[in-house]
Motif scaffolding. Sequence first.
Motif, PDB file in Angstrom:
ATOM      1  N   ARG A 746      -2.408  -2.753  -3.692  1.00  0.00           N
ATOM      2  CA  ARG A 746      -1.223  -3.591  -4.606  1.00  0.00           C
ATOM      3  C   ARG A 746      -0.436  -4.208  -3.688  1.00  0.00           C
ATOM      4  O   ARG A 746       0.064  -5.671  -4.016  1.00  0.00           O
ATOM      5  CB  ARG A 746      -1.006  -2.978  -5.837  1.00  0.00           C
ATOM      6  CG  ARG A 746      -1.990  -2.388  -6.561  1.00  0.00           C
ATOM      7  CD  ARG A 746      -1.505  -1.419  -7.635  1.00  0.00           C
ATOM      8  NE  ARG A 746      -2.488  -0.921  -8.578  1.00  0.00           N
ATOM      9  CZ  ARG A 746      -2.344  -0.033  -9.627  1.00  0.00           C
ATOM     10  NH1 ARG A 746      -1.162   0.251  -9.842  1.00  0.00           N
ATOM     11  NH2 ARG A 746      -3.434   0.288 -10.235  1.00  0.00           N
ATOM     12  N   LEU A 747       0.100  -3.585  -2.730  1.00  0.00           N
ATOM     13  CA  LEU A 747       1.062  -4.314  -1.954  1.00  0.00           C
ATOM     14  C   LEU A 747       0.347  -5.361  -0.989  1.00  0.00           C
ATOM     15  O   LEU A 747       0.912  -6.553  -0.904  1.00  0.00           O
ATOM     16  CB  LEU A 747       1.615  -3.113  -0.892  1.00  0.00           C
ATOM     17  CG  LEU A 747       2.309  -3.668   0.315  1.00  0.00           C
ATOM     18  CD1 LEU A 747       3.493  -4.346   0.090  1.00  0.00           C
ATOM     19  CD2 LEU A 747       2.562  -2.615   1.311  1.00  0.00           C
ATOM     20  N   GLU A 748      -0.867  -5.183  -0.682  1.00  0.00           N
ATOM     21  CA  GLU A 748      -1.548  -6.218  -0.018  1.00  0.00           C
ATOM     22  C   GLU A 748      -1.757  -7.567  -0.907  1.00  0.00           C
ATOM     23  O   GLU A 748      -1.816  -8.390  -0.075  1.00  0.00           O
ATOM     24  CB  GLU A 748      -2.952  -5.755   0.625  1.00  0.00           C
ATOM     25  CG  GLU A 748      -3.896  -6.711   1.413  1.00  0.00           C
ATOM     26  CD  GLU A 748      -4.973  -6.181   2.144  1.00  0.00           C
ATOM     27  OE1 GLU A 748      -5.620  -7.028   2.875  1.00  0.00           O
ATOM     28  OE2 GLU A 748      -5.103  -4.945   1.769  1.00  0.00           O
ATOM     29  N   ALA A 749      -2.096  -7.164  -1.881  1.00  0.00           N
ATOM     30  CA  ALA A 749      -2.294  -8.600  -2.864  1.00  0.00           C
ATOM     31  C   ALA A 749      -0.989  -9.162  -3.177  1.00  0.00           C
ATOM     32  O   ALA A 749      -0.995 -10.557  -2.949  1.00  0.00           O
ATOM     33  CB  ALA A 749      -2.898  -7.902  -4.421  1.00  0.00           C
ATOM     34  N   TRP A 750       0.193  -8.464  -3.211  1.00  0.00           N
ATOM     35  CA  TRP A 750       1.431  -8.871  -3.414  1.00  0.00           C
ATOM     36  C   TRP A 750       1.808  -9.757  -1.936  1.00  0.00           C
ATOM     37  O   TRP A 750       2.271 -10.939  -2.133  1.00  0.00           O
ATOM     38  CB  TRP A 750       2.514  -8.007  -3.683  1.00  0.00           C
ATOM     39  CG  TRP A 750       3.692  -8.264  -3.784  1.00  0.00           C
ATOM     40  CD1 TRP A 750       4.471  -9.146  -4.863  1.00  0.00           C
ATOM     41  CD2 TRP A 750       4.850  -8.448  -2.730  1.00  0.00           C
ATOM     42  NE1 TRP A 750       5.750  -9.242  -4.766  1.00  0.00           N
ATOM     43  CE2 TRP A 750       6.181  -9.209  -3.507  1.00  0.00           C
ATOM     44  CE3 TRP A 750       5.055  -8.044  -1.583  1.00  0.00           C
ATOM     45  CZ2 TRP A 750       7.601  -9.380  -2.813  1.00  0.00           C
ATOM     46  CZ3 TRP A 750       6.251  -8.316  -0.805  1.00  0.00           C
ATOM     47  CH2 TRP A 750       7.463  -8.760  -1.510  1.00  0.00           C
ATOM     48  N   LEU A 751       1.528  -9.352  -0.793  1.00  0.00           N
ATOM     49  CA  LEU A 751       1.759  -9.895   0.368  1.00  0.00           C
ATOM     50  C   LEU A 751       0.990 -11.372   0.402  1.00  0.00           C
ATOM     51  O   LEU A 751       1.431 -12.338   0.987  1.00  0.00           O
ATOM     52  CB  LEU A 751       1.427  -9.281   1.485  1.00  0.00           C
ATOM     53  CG  LEU A 751       2.335  -7.799   1.661  1.00  0.00           C
ATOM     54  CD1 LEU A 751       1.877  -6.971   2.935  1.00  0.00           C
ATOM     55  CD2 LEU A 751       3.829  -8.300   1.946  1.00  0.00           C
ATOM     56  N   LYS A 752      -0.383 -11.019   0.017  1.00  0.00           N
ATOM     57  CA  LYS A 752      -1.066 -12.481  -0.067  1.00  0.00           C
ATOM     58  C   LYS A 752      -0.582 -13.493  -0.996  1.00  0.00           C
ATOM     59  O   LYS A 752      -0.668 -14.732  -0.568  1.00  0.00           O
ATOM     60  CB  LYS A 752      -2.665 -12.172  -0.483  1.00  0.00           C
ATOM     61  CG  LYS A 752      -3.229 -11.381   0.855  1.00  0.00           C
ATOM     62  CD  LYS A 752      -4.807 -10.910   0.337  1.00  0.00           C
ATOM     63  CE  LYS A 752      -5.457 -10.197   1.318  1.00  0.00           C
ATOM     64  NZ  LYS A 752      -6.872  -9.903   1.138  1.00  0.00           N
ATOM     65  N   ALA A 753      -0.265 -13.133  -2.063  1.00  0.00           N
ATOM     66  CA  ALA A 753       0.353 -13.871  -3.066  1.00  0.00           C
ATOM     67  C   ALA A 753       1.465 -14.594  -2.703  1.00  0.00           C
ATOM     68  O   ALA A 753       1.979 -15.826  -3.143  1.00  0.00           O
ATOM     69  CB  ALA A 753       0.645 -13.289  -4.457  1.00  0.00           C
ATOM     70  N   ARG A 754       2.560 -14.078  -1.647  1.00  0.00           N
ATOM     71  CA  ARG A 754       3.869 -14.496  -1.415  1.00  0.00           C
ATOM     72  C   ARG A 754       3.415 -15.423  -0.119  1.00  0.00           C
ATOM     73  O   ARG A 754       4.307 -15.907   0.560  1.00  0.00           O
ATOM     74  CB  ARG A 754       4.511 -13.523  -1.200  1.00  0.00           C
ATOM     75  CG  ARG A 754       5.262 -12.670  -2.568  1.00  0.00           C
ATOM     76  CD  ARG A 754       6.575 -12.209  -2.458  1.00  0.00           C
ATOM     77  NE  ARG A 754       7.550 -13.263  -1.967  1.00  0.00           N
ATOM     78  CZ  ARG A 754       7.904 -14.449  -2.888  1.00  0.00           C
ATOM     79  NH1 ARG A 754       7.585 -14.352  -4.225  1.00  0.00           N
ATOM     80  NH2 ARG A 754       8.770 -15.246  -2.579  1.00  0.00           N
ATOM     81  N   GLY A 755       2.162 -15.435   0.434  1.00  0.00           N
ATOM     82  CA  GLY A 755       1.922 -16.140   1.559  1.00  0.00           C
ATOM     83  C   GLY A 755       2.418 -15.487   2.957  1.00  0.00           C
ATOM     84  O   GLY A 755       2.283 -16.283   4.062  1.00  0.00           O
ATOM     85  N   VAL A 756       2.697 -14.086   2.891  1.00  0.00           N
ATOM     86  CA  VAL A 756       3.073 -13.467   4.088  1.00  0.00           C
ATOM     87  C   VAL A 756       1.691 -13.382   4.949  1.00  0.00           C
ATOM     88  O   VAL A 756       1.996 -13.338   6.084  1.00  0.00           O
ATOM     89  CB  VAL A 756       3.418 -12.029   3.594  1.00  0.00           C
ATOM     90  CG1 VAL A 756       3.963 -11.209   5.051  1.00  0.00           C
ATOM     91  CG2 VAL A 756       4.859 -12.104   2.821  1.00  0.00           C
TER      92      VAL A 756
END
Length: 765
Positions: A746-756
């Motif tokens: 879920r963290l990885e999905a959040w990082l992807k969504a934020r463009g990190v």
Amino acid sequence: MSLRPLFLLRFLLFVLPLCLAVTVVDGAAPPQFKAGAATSNITPAIGGDIIGGFHPFPSKHVHDDLHARCLVLDNGEARVAFVVCDLIGLSRYLCDEARRLVHEETGLPAANLMMSGTHTHSATSALGERYSTSPALNDYQKFVARRIADVVRCAINNLAPAQIGWAAGSEPRHVFNRRWFMKPGTVPVTPFGGTNDLVKMNPPRASANLVKPAGPTDPEICFIAVRRPDGKPLGLLANYSLHYVGGVRGADISADYYGMFCDRVQQLLGADRQEPPFVAMMSNGTSGNINNIDFTKPGEKMAAYEKMRLVANDVAAAVHKAYQNIQWRDSAALGAAFREFDIKFRHPTPEQLERAKGVLAKLKPGAKPDTLEEIYADRTLKVAEHPKSGQIPLQALRVGDVGIGTIPTEVFVEIGLEMKQRSPLKPAFVVSLAHGYFGYLPTPEQHKLGGYETWLGTNRLEADTSPKIVAALLEMLGQLHAGVQPAPEPKVELLWPQGAPGAVGSEDADKPTLTIWLPPAAKANGAAVVICPGGGYGHLAVKHEGADIAAWLNARGVAAFMLKYRLGPRYHHPSPMLDVQRAVRTVRTRAAEWSVDPKRIGVWGFSAGGHLASTAGTHFGGGNAGSSDKIERASCRPDFMILAYPVISMETGVTHGGSRNNLLGKEPDPKLVELMSNEKQVTKRTPPAFLFHTRDDQAVPVENAVRFHDALQKAEVPAEIQLYDHGKHGVGLAPNDPVLCTWPDRLEAWLKARGVLAAKQPAKP
């Protein structure tokens, strides 16, 4: 239960994948193999000291120019560069500076750059002071570092479609073991007054006292060659185990036979006056105990440069003959691994120290050591001041079927022969004098025989070092052979090399550091994270909340920097805060060096480390523009936060008592409690955050995460919180929990969504 996070973690802790073969995907054309070569002139001004003997002397003439010669190979998936310099050797710190320049200016990963010296004895020194541990470079060293960076850039500019091949020739007529057993009683007394040497280096020629050589030779000349698709030669990297030839005129500067070999190979291959020019290079193999003197015969009188030209021509002829049988390939696997290897330095005994002091005490005031006894007495005192242990750089490279190991010493031939026999990649060879200079490297068996190469002051490393180096290089080559690149050894750097502000001592606990793990260049996306392990501000959980997190980040192309911050009860606020602020500033200031986007630098904290990470996100500044320290001029605001089961508040009943006591003391001022309750310090400028916690955490109440998330929402700061009903404190990535192991996904999905995790833009050529 999903085993994916656990599998990834364990896999990535040991190996980082590197594609080592040309791959065809869905019928697409394979990447175009390219090669580029170049030279840069590193000839020094006349008058600098020529070293190689016991008494340096100033140069008076340039017979032939010295060069840094470079070959760059690129198979579309990996790029490696080889640089060979016409020098007796290069200092460790010169190589570090050259590596930094090359990476900053070309993006070439540090592990993929090989640098070595030929060991010509007719060149001005680029070694600096023999036993110096200072990174400061003199003017000539700075010049050489600059020219190495220049030649790599030029070789990259010259990259063009190419074919590649490798072969080996042989030239046994010019290699002789220079260490000889002699009749009892005829080996001279050592400079230390001993009579226990069993062999002599460079004994009298054709002497009746000679018994037999003390070791073998290696006549093989391994080489890698590249040519254009139309057959015209582009470049050639060779390796031969011959010390040097010598025979210059007076105080001439000369590249020795190495330079003459390059010129002659160019002639034999018909590659003169090409555009861009053909570049040949000869690296020094394992020649620590090998020279070109046949001690069974009387010396012959030859004109200056005659002998070195004879050797160069014969070696070039052997290469030219083998060149005719090369099997040319349209591409080849490329790989590299670089390791800082722990070693121990030799030191004199108390008796040796006293003897050395006595010898030097007899010198007249102002006189310099002159005799061998005096020279080695001086070296003994300097060796005594050297650290007990340190690190030396080792490198392994793969080019097709060829395995290459590098060692920063004058390596004995027995070591090279063992590497050739045991390497999983064949042919194989060792490049000596690469990435630094740390004296001679005999085998333990040769150490027992004594002789010049084993004397303290000539030899710096413990007698059992060579088997350890061989084992390390074979391991690295084995991993490259298997198609993977070894996970790089993390580099540890002090945050404040001159001492941290407010330090109460000089112990390890007083020195905050960053441990640096960089992802493979092909995977790196430019993002970076400063990791703050937990431990109640009293210790650090550096494995499951540090190194394991770095592996997870590296696997996703993110650079990882684990912070070792100062801890209580030795240190209280503001020391940990200063450490994390300095860490973020350091990564931002050195972003180019580490291929990091300065606008994608986050912090990730666990437990008390989560409090420190949230401190970084709520107590930050734009930097001190007037500071003389460029790091302090940078902003310390992180661009995002990841907070796992974090301590946030310092309020009684919500906080973690041990963390509060260690950070603020047992009876803190209420104003300080308010200040460091970070849920009360959130503003619109607080960076976005991802939070993870469990409701039945018995160590740190979940209210910490909830309060911080609520404060972020109130300030309209983007935030996501993942709350699980059950789970103990301190689980890290929770690889063994079938439910909690989903939180990193879920963290990885959040990082992807934020463009990190967005792919970085291609570097400009």
